[in-house]
Design an enzyme around this catalytic site. Structure first.
Site, PDB file in Angstrom:
ATOM      1  N   GLU A   1      63.960 -25.653  41.319  1.00  0.00           N
ATOM      2  CA  GLU A   1      63.124 -25.368  42.668  1.00  0.00           C
ATOM      3  C   GLU A   1      61.581 -25.374  42.131  1.00  0.00           C
ATOM      4  O   GLU A   1      61.439 -24.965  40.909  1.00  0.00           O
ATOM      5  CB  GLU A   1      63.359 -24.062  43.412  1.00  0.00           C
ATOM      6  CG  GLU A   1      64.806 -24.225  44.389  1.00  0.00           C
ATOM      7  CD  GLU A   1      64.852 -23.061  45.179  1.00  0.00           C
ATOM      8  OE1 GLU A   1      64.396 -21.962  45.279  1.00  0.00           O
ATOM      9  OE2 GLU A   1      65.798 -23.318  45.892  1.00  0.00           O
TER      10      GLU A   1
ATOM     11  N   HIS B   1      56.268 -21.679  53.913  1.00  0.00           N
ATOM     12  CA  HIS B   1      56.880 -22.495  53.362  1.00  0.00           C
ATOM     13  C   HIS B   1      56.335 -23.849  53.698  1.00  0.00           C
ATOM     14  O   HIS B   1      56.082 -24.402  55.019  1.00  0.00           O
ATOM     15  CB  HIS B   1      58.148 -22.472  53.724  1.00  0.00           C
ATOM     16  CG  HIS B   1      59.265 -23.015  52.860  1.00  0.00           C
ATOM     17  ND1 HIS B   1      59.521 -24.349  52.747  1.00  0.00           N
ATOM     18  CD2 HIS B   1      59.983 -22.621  52.170  1.00  0.00           C
ATOM     19  CE1 HIS B   1      60.515 -24.557  51.877  1.00  0.00           C
ATOM     20  NE2 HIS B   1      60.936 -23.498  51.422  1.00  0.00           N
TER      21      HIS B   1
ATOM     22  N   ARG C   1      54.450 -23.108  46.153  1.00  0.00           N
ATOM     23  CA  ARG C   1      54.586 -23.143  47.560  1.00  0.00           C
ATOM     24  C   ARG C   1      52.949 -23.313  48.268  1.00  0.00           C
ATOM     25  O   ARG C   1      52.841 -24.239  49.300  1.00  0.00           O
ATOM     26  CB  ARG C   1      55.295 -22.077  48.379  1.00  0.00           C
ATOM     27  CG  ARG C   1      56.698 -22.267  48.065  1.00  0.00           C
ATOM     28  CD  ARG C   1      57.620 -21.253  48.700  1.00  0.00           C
ATOM     29  NE  ARG C   1      59.212 -21.545  48.343  1.00  0.00           N
ATOM     30  CZ  ARG C   1      59.887 -20.964  48.721  1.00  0.00           C
ATOM     31  NH1 ARG C   1      59.628 -19.620  49.322  1.00  0.00           N
ATOM     32  NH2 ARG C   1      61.275 -21.285  48.314  1.00  0.00           N
TER      33      ARG C   1
ATOM     34  N   HIS D   1      56.940 -17.792  56.401  1.00  0.00           N
ATOM     35  CA  HIS D   1      57.998 -17.706  55.738  1.00  0.00           C
ATOM     36  C   HIS D   1      58.482 -16.418  54.978  1.00  0.00           C
ATOM     37  O   HIS D   1      59.611 -15.912  55.400  1.00  0.00           O
ATOM     38  CB  HIS D   1      58.332 -18.802  54.630  1.00  0.00           C
ATOM     39  CG  HIS D   1      59.546 -18.947  54.008  1.00  0.00           C
ATOM     40  ND1 HIS D   1      60.744 -19.165  54.609  1.00  0.00           N
ATOM     41  CD2 HIS D   1      60.102 -18.884  52.759  1.00  0.00           C
ATOM     42  CE1 HIS D   1      61.801 -19.164  53.787  1.00  0.00           C
ATOM     43  NE2 HIS D   1      61.361 -19.113  52.744  1.00  0.00           N
TER      44      HIS D   1
ATOM     45  N   ARG E   1      55.194 -15.395  45.981  1.00  0.00           N
ATOM     46  CA  ARG E   1      56.531 -15.462  45.424  1.00  0.00           C
ATOM     47  C   ARG E   1      57.125 -16.562  44.960  1.00  0.00           C
ATOM     48  O   ARG E   1      57.120 -17.626  45.452  1.00  0.00           O
ATOM     49  CB  ARG E   1      57.457 -14.791  46.758  1.00  0.00           C
ATOM     50  CG  ARG E   1      58.841 -14.860  46.402  1.00  0.00           C
ATOM     51  CD  ARG E   1      59.849 -14.879  47.777  1.00  0.00           C
ATOM     52  NE  ARG E   1      59.752 -16.055  48.435  1.00  0.00           N
ATOM     53  CZ  ARG E   1      60.860 -16.491  49.158  1.00  0.00           C
ATOM     54  NH1 ARG E   1      62.128 -16.234  48.766  1.00  0.00           N
ATOM     55  NH2 ARG E   1      60.709 -17.653  49.829  1.00  0.00           N
TER      56      ARG E   1
HETATM   57  C1  LIG Z   1      65.124 -19.794  56.301  1.00  0.00           C
HETATM   58  C2  LIG Z   1      64.872 -18.966  55.016  1.00  0.00           C
HETATM   59  C3  LIG Z   1      65.325 -19.458  53.941  1.00  0.00           C
HETATM   60  C4  LIG Z   1      65.183 -18.629  52.786  1.00  0.00           C
HETATM   61  N1  LIG Z   1      65.713 -18.920  51.394  1.00  0.00           N
HETATM   62  C5  LIG Z   1      65.925 -18.145  50.633  1.00  0.00           C
HETATM   63  C6  LIG Z   1      66.289 -18.573  49.169  1.00  0.00           C
HETATM   64  O1  LIG Z   1      66.784 -19.553  49.090  1.00  0.00           O
HETATM   65  N2  LIG Z   1      66.458 -17.619  48.177  1.00  0.00           N
HETATM   66  C7  LIG Z   1      65.853 -16.551  48.323  1.00  0.00           C
HETATM   67  O2  LIG Z   1      65.530 -15.670  47.425  1.00  0.00           O
HETATM   68  N3  LIG Z   1      65.184 -16.364  49.606  1.00  0.00           N
HETATM   69  C8  LIG Z   1      65.331 -16.930  50.494  1.00  0.00           C
HETATM   70  N4  LIG Z   1      64.637 -16.645  51.614  1.00  0.00           N
HETATM   71  C9  LIG Z   1      64.054 -15.194  51.757  1.00  0.00           C
HETATM   72  C10 LIG Z   1      65.437 -14.235  51.947  1.00  0.00           C
HETATM   73  O3  LIG Z   1      66.264 -14.697  52.628  1.00  0.00           O
HETATM   74  C11 LIG Z   1      64.715 -12.894  52.529  1.00  0.00           C
HETATM   75  O4  LIG Z   1      63.624 -12.584  51.658  1.00  0.00           O
HETATM   76  C12 LIG Z   1      65.672 -11.614  52.151  1.00  0.00           C
HETATM   77  O5  LIG Z   1      66.949 -12.199  52.783  1.00  0.00           O
HETATM   78  C13 LIG Z   1      65.327 -10.578  52.775  1.00  0.00           C
HETATM   79  O6  LIG Z   1      66.569  -9.528  52.681  1.00  0.00           O
HETATM   80  P1  LIG Z   1      66.463  -8.070  53.591  1.00  0.00           P
HETATM   81  O7  LIG Z   1      67.639  -7.549  53.023  1.00  0.00           O
HETATM   82  O8  LIG Z   1      65.099  -7.467  52.936  1.00  0.00           O
HETATM   83  O9  LIG Z   1      66.036  -8.420  54.874  1.00  0.00           O
HETATM   84  P2  LIG Z   1      66.788  -9.187  56.035  1.00  0.00           P
HETATM   85  O10 LIG Z   1      67.682 -10.100  55.346  1.00  0.00           O
HETATM   86  O11 LIG Z   1      65.859  -9.785  56.807  1.00  0.00           O
HETATM   87  O12 LIG Z   1      67.444  -7.926  56.830  1.00  0.00           O
HETATM   88  C14 LIG Z   1      66.664  -7.082  57.542  1.00  0.00           C
HETATM   89  C15 LIG Z   1      67.812  -6.411  58.595  1.00  0.00           C
HETATM   90  O13 LIG Z   1      66.930  -5.334  59.426  1.00  0.00           O
HETATM   91  C16 LIG Z   1      67.379  -5.210  60.489  1.00  0.00           C
HETATM   92  N5  LIG Z   1      66.313  -4.764  61.332  1.00  0.00           N
HETATM   93  C17 LIG Z   1      64.943  -4.977  61.474  1.00  0.00           C
HETATM   94  N6  LIG Z   1      64.373  -4.169  62.230  1.00  0.00           N
HETATM   95  C18 LIG Z   1      65.247  -3.218  62.550  1.00  0.00           C
HETATM   96  C19 LIG Z   1      64.912  -1.996  63.225  1.00  0.00           C
HETATM   97  N7  LIG Z   1      64.034  -1.661  63.968  1.00  0.00           N
HETATM   98  N8  LIG Z   1      66.187  -1.274  63.582  1.00  0.00           N
HETATM   99  C20 LIG Z   1      67.425  -1.598  63.114  1.00  0.00           C
HETATM  100  N9  LIG Z   1      67.385  -2.822  62.273  1.00  0.00           N
HETATM  101  C21 LIG Z   1      66.227  -3.495  62.215  1.00  0.00           C
HETATM  102  C22 LIG Z   1      67.547  -6.771  60.867  1.00  0.00           C
HETATM  103  O14 LIG Z   1      68.441  -6.957  62.141  1.00  0.00           O
HETATM  104  C23 LIG Z   1      68.089  -7.127  59.525  1.00  0.00           C
HETATM  105  O15 LIG Z   1      69.627  -6.868  59.550  1.00  0.00           O
HETATM  106  C24 LIG Z   1      64.526 -17.238  53.035  1.00  0.00           C
HETATM  107  C25 LIG Z   1      64.331 -17.015  53.959  1.00  0.00           C
HETATM  108  C26 LIG Z   1      64.428 -17.814  55.283  1.00  0.00           C
HETATM  109  C27 LIG Z   1      63.882 -16.986  56.556  1.00  0.00           C
END
Ligand SMILES: Cc1cc2nc3c(=O)[nH]c(=O)nc-3n(C[C@H](O)[C@H](O)[C@H](O)COP(=O)(O)OP(=O)(O)OC[C@H]3O[C@@H](n4cnc5c(N)ncnc54)[C@H](O)[C@@H]3O)c2cc1C
Length: 506
Positions: free
Chosen positions: A114, A230, A276, A337, A372
């Site tokens: 990538e 992105h 990016r 993104h 990132r």
């Molecule tokens: C379309 C897309 C493609 C991506 N592709 C990649 C990739 O290929 N590789 C990579 O490394 N990263 C990728 N990313 C980035 C990566 O997915 C995220 O940075 C990562 O998943 C974040 O994980 P997290 O556990 O921190 O948060 P999240 O997975 O966003 O989880 C956050 C959680 O908190 C909950 N929440 C939020 N606020 C509250 C509240 N007030 N009360 C209760 N619950 C709450 C939400 O409902 C959710 O369940 C991508 C992101 C997107 C959007």
């Protein structure tokens, strides 16, 4: 108000929250609170995969060097080393939890390349890696008797007194009840804030609640100006943006302007695979030059069968839009993104507030610096969740919680009227448009100053006209979005230089 006590409360059910909960369930009673259905998260929509050095020709030093380069020398080097050194273990850990990654015919990981990576090192599950990871982790937590899951519970605020965290105040949306959760340790794993921008790749839940909660509680925040855009999301006049993973460019797809001419070779030695921020700005420049609404991603020289095999979701989604990507060029635009900054944490994911950890996208570990490197964020979520879990195990033995915080009284909610809901929706769209126009890919002092003034007014209006009508999740999300936006604009104003994904045209 109902009052419950756990060893640990985890806010958020993406990769960071779930993997932390799984590890902590070995030694503690854990509550996971999540505001939607358990799977709804940024993690669910991740496509490309997870970076890890798994090929003999590659090295951890290369992974570190690529991460530091993408981060524009703004990374915390110790955190980057920790990330790269633990990447292989993280992948093997996910495999143990039944995550299926694509393998080659001889059983090795099928590694994609990538943008910004000098080697092929992206472990993936076709082009739906996030869904595979999220589903496997959800399955594990659901079968763990030490983990309680509260879906459709919205975390409003942290319970913090004298810089110590004692749990969180939660709102149960279906019965409209408040709940005080007391805990020895609180983990904020609430994900990103993409929703503050009009064009974004994030799901609706990404309204930045965790950033705002931590800020209100007095936590130190860092690097909020560094929002990553992105470069390639499917251009759509209506409906939700759909991300076209960088891996497609890694596979050979090429960016072309609206006239069908290539342009990236004049911008960066890595051409279409440049970092990016560079690709996003180059696209905006081409769009401005040609007065076009999008540029093209051309995959038509690639073999149809391989495209269908490696990118089944993109292939299918584009077909729905009337595009056969083996024959038609894909119209693409950049979109907000990923948030590189956030709640400042150390090597053990500890925030500046005692007993409060932050992990995943809401945390600023220093891994990403000013920008990132692709596929480092899912990795950061797992690696730092492990760091946090190890630290929590020690912490929990010395921390005592009954109802140390005392009982909270909170006004019983009044259901917001339909008119209020419509007004919140309109204000949310207004905020998103302001942020996209004035604090997006290309920033200037005058646009940022104007934006800050608009946000001030919006905050006053939200607090006065809406909050006084009673509590609602939509209003709280709007307030959180305003708080996050102000933090971003303020930081963007302070950084007068261009760095990483923060670009000042003046
Ligand atoms: C379309 C897309 C493609 C991506 N592709 C990649 C990739 O290929 N590789 C990579 O490394 N990263 C990728 N990313 C980035 C990566 O997915 C995220 O940075 C990562 O998943 C974040 O994980 P997290 O556990 O921190 O948060 P999240 O997975 O966003 O989880 C956050 C959680 O908190 C909950 N929440 C939020 N606020 C509250 C509240 N007030 N009360 C209760 N619950 C709450 C939400 O409902 C959710 O369940 C991508 C992101 C997107 C959007």
């Amino acid at each position: 108000m109902r009052n419950e006590t756990y060893d640990i409360v985890v806010i958020g059910s993406g990769i960071a929250g779930l993997s932390y909960a799984i590890r902590c369930a070995d030694f503690a009673k854990v509550l996971i609170v999540t505001k939607g259905n358990i799977g709804e998260s940024n993690t669910m929509y991740a496509q490309g995969g997870i970076a890890a050095v798994l090929d003999d020709k590659d090295s951890i030093e290369n992974h570190i060097s690529d991460t530091l380069t993408a981060g524009d020398n703004h990374c915390n080097k110790d955190c980057v080393r920790l990330l790269a050194e633990n990447a292989k273990d993280a992948i093997l850990y996910l495999e143990q939890l039944s995550v299926n990654f694509n393998k080659t015919d001889n059983g090795t990981f099928d590694l994609h390349r990538e943008g910004g990576h000098s080697h092929a090192r992206i472990v993936h599950h076709a082009d739906a890696t996030g869904k595979e990871v999220e589903s496997a982790l959800v399955n594990v937590v659901k079968n763990n008797t030490n983990i309680t899951i509260y879906e459709n519970y919205f975390a409003i605020d942290l319970l913090v007194k004298e810089n110590k965290c004692y749990g969180a105040l939660i709102f149960k949306s279906d019965s409209e009840e408040f709940l005080q959760v007391n805990a020895k340790v609180t983990m904020l794993a609430s994900g990103g804030l993409g929703q503050v921008f009009l064009q974004n790749t994030n799901p609706d839940v990404a309204t930045g609640d965790g950033f705002a909660m931590a800020y209100r509680a007095g936590a130190e925040m860092e690097d909020m100006e560094f929002v990553q855009f992105h470069p390639t999301t499917l251009f759509a006049r209506k409906g939700r943006t759909f991300l076209i993973t960088e891996a497609l460019r890694g596979f050979g797809a090429i960016l072309k302007n609206s006239k069908g001419e290539t342009f990236m070779e004049n911008v960066h030695p890595l051409s279409s695979l440049a970092p990016r921020d560079i690709v996003s700005r180059a696209i905006i420049q081409e769009m401005n030059k040609d007065n076009s609404e999008f540029v093209y991603l051309d995959a038509t020289k690639l073999d149809r069968e391989s495209l269908e095999k490696h990118f089944p979701n993109i292939f299918e989604r584009c077909l729905l839009e009337g595009l056969d990507i083996s024959k038609d060029m894909i119209p693409v635009v950049p979109a907000a993104h990923y948030m590189c900054g956030g709640i400042k944490t150390d090597l053990h994911a500890r925030s500046s507030i005692e007993n409060l950890y932050a992990c995943g996208e809401c945390a600023a570990t220093g891994v990403h610096g000013a920008n990132r490197l692709a596929s480092n964020s899912l990795l950061e979520g797992i690696v730092f969740a492990k760091q946090a879990a190890n630290d929590t195990q020690q912490k929990i033995q010395e921390t005592f919680t009954s109802a140390i915080f005392g009982n909270l009284e909170y006004k019983t909610p009044e259901v917001n009227c339909e008119e209020c809901k419509q007004e919140v929706g309109a204000l949310k769209r207004y905020l998103q448009a302001q942020m996209w126009r004035n604090c997006g890919i290309v920033r200037t002092e005058s646009k940022l100053t104007y934006c800050f003034e608009e946000l001030d007014e919006l905050q006053e209006k939200t607090e006065k006209d809406l909050c006084e009508n009673g509590f609602s999740i939509a209003t709280m999300e709007l307030l959180n979005m305003v708080t996050c936006s102000k933090l971003i604009v303020e930081a963007a104003l302070k950084r007068t230089e261009s760095k990483g994904c923060h670009y000042r045209a003046d």
